[in-house]
Scaffold this active site. Structure first.
Site, PDB file in Angstrom:
ATOM      1  CG  ASP A 183     -12.586 -30.331 -10.346  1.00 35.00           C
ATOM      2  OD1 ASP A 183     -11.667 -29.611  -9.903  1.00 35.00           O
ATOM      3  OD2 ASP A 183     -12.472 -31.553 -10.489  1.00 35.00           O
ATOM      4  N   GLY A 184     -11.961 -27.390 -11.605  1.00 34.07           N
ATOM      5  CA  GLY A 184     -11.184 -26.841 -12.710  1.00 34.07           C
ATOM      6  C   GLY A 184     -10.243 -27.903 -13.234  1.00 34.07           C
TER       7      GLY A 184
ATOM      8  CD  GLU B 177     -10.315 -26.468  -8.724  1.00 34.44           C
ATOM      9  OE1 GLU B 177     -11.496 -26.364  -8.340  1.00 34.44           O
ATOM     10  OE2 GLU B 177      -9.711 -27.549  -8.804  1.00 34.44           O
TER      11      GLU B 177
ATOM     12  CG  ASP C 200     -10.898 -31.183  -6.359  1.00 34.69           C
ATOM     13  OD1 ASP C 200     -10.528 -30.038  -6.660  1.00 34.69           O
ATOM     14  OD2 ASP C 200     -11.112 -32.058  -7.222  1.00 34.69           O
TER      15      ASP C 200
ATOM     16  CG  HIS D 281      -9.248 -38.018  -9.030  1.00 27.75           C
ATOM     17  ND1 HIS D 281     -10.107 -37.857 -10.103  1.00 27.75           N
ATOM     18  CD2 HIS D 281      -8.326 -37.027  -9.130  1.00 27.75           C
ATOM     19  CE1 HIS D 281      -9.705 -36.815 -10.819  1.00 27.75           C
ATOM     20  NE2 HIS D 281      -8.651 -36.297 -10.251  1.00 27.75           N
TER      21      HIS D 281
ATOM     22  CG  ASP E 200     -12.001 -34.648 -12.878  1.00 27.19           C
ATOM     23  OD1 ASP E 200     -11.069 -33.829 -12.847  1.00 27.19           O
ATOM     24  OD2 ASP E 200     -11.930 -35.739 -13.467  1.00 27.19           O
TER      25      ASP E 200
END
Length: 330
Positions: free
Chosen positions: A181-182, A222, A246, A302, A312
């Site tokens: 994740d970023g 990302e 995501d 989320h 995250d």
């Protein structure tokens, strides 16, 4: 269309902030995050219904840091949510009124994610129907949707497999699973701070949280997270890797667009340069040596997926590191 919106609003999460900059119920994680990030002793939680969220606030009712009462449940988001929430006296959720159009616009990302979840559930249902028909257990009902070539549902992680010094979560097809994740605070502004997160499992030695290099944007985080995940996997002898992310932008870029960019000297069809050229070149190099086979899997953000939530959190820690580095240079 109406039934889709009814189902959408029924499944929208509610974020309760019992202690933060603003006390109340919020419809989106970014709104909730703004109230609690950096706030000492913040109390917040996600709920499936507005009633549960308000109950959490009442249970944890106290004074905010500035001395004002936190008993009020009002906020811009909660006021808007009242128009779109389910009426407790009616077993059927109401159709969102015209005034709720602003809520739809403000919460586009969450709506898009909900639609993705619906499509995913439809694909899983089609898969189950197809299996039943093949087994001769059912001769009725709609035929399963035709799958695209190479498309398949992600395999569940079923075992731990050791590569080099470490053990990794792996599925039955031999793919080690990793979540990337970023994160970027103030994305697109001069105050932007960005980080990346790589998550192999609870307490795994190769989990990484670090600031991005170069431009501080969410996309940079990302892409750099994916590059790092591939590099770490290769260094430890992993031959097959499933990257769960995501970011549809990342997946589409690397699986659909990067070949065209390379042919066009890293230019878009419009002739403009690819903004993330440096990061994509690095990722392309990691994938080009044929030392590892990589699959890409899109997950919704989320919505309670542990790996995504952990990645995250690591990425947000990386953003905080970026901010500290930025402040130290002043």
């Amino acid at each position: 269309m109406i039934s889709a919106f009814r189902q959408l609003f029924r499944n929208m999460p509610f974020y309760a902030v019992a202690k933060g900059r603003t006390v109340g119920v919020f419809l989106t994680w970014p709104e909730c995050q703004r109230q609690v990030n950096g706030f000492h002793g913040a109390k917040f939680k996600k709920f499936a219904t507005r009633q549960q969220a308000e109950g959490f606030i009442r249970t944890h009712n106290g004074d905010s840091e500035d001395g004002s009462s936190s008993s009020s449940l009002t906020s811009a988001s909660s006021d808007s949510a009242s128009n779109s929430s389910v009426d407790s006296q009616d077993s059927h959720p109401s159709i969102p009124p015209v005034d709720s159009v602003r809520v739809l616009i403000d919460n586009y990302d969450e709506i898009n994610a909900a639609c993705s979840r619906i499509e995913s559930l439809k694909r899983e249902l089609d898969e189950l129907r197809g299996s039943s028909v093949a087994a001769g257990t059912s001769n009725s009902g709609p035929r399963p949707a035709k799958r695209l070539k190479g498309e398949s549902l992600p395999k569940p992680v079923t075992k731990m497999q050791k590569y080099g010094r470490y053990s990794f979560l792996e599925d039955d097809e031999g793919y080690v699973h990793v979540y990337t994740d970023g994160s970027c605070e103030g994305n697109g502004t001069a105050a932007a701070c960005a980080g990346l997160g790589v998550y192999f499992g609870e307490g795994h030695a190769l989990n990484v949280s670090k600031p991005v290099s170069g431009r501080p944007t969410n996309n940079c985080g990302e892409i750099q997270a994916a590059s790092l995940a591939v590099r770490l996997a290769k260094e430890n002898g992993v031959k097959r890797l499933m990257i769960n992310t995501d970011s549809k932008f990342l997946i589409d870029s690397i699986t659909k667009w990067v070949k065209g960019w390379k042919r066009n000297n890293w230019k878009l069809a419009t002739g403009k340069p690819v903004k993330n050229e440096i990061d994509f070149k690095e990722l392309d190099r990691e994938l080009a040596d044929n030392k590892i086979e990589v699959k890409w899997n899109h997950v919704d953000a989320h919505c309670g997926i542990l790996g995504n939530e952990r990645a995250d959190a690591l990425a947000r820690e990386g953003s905080a590191m970026y901010r500290e580095q930025k402040n130290s240079r002043r």
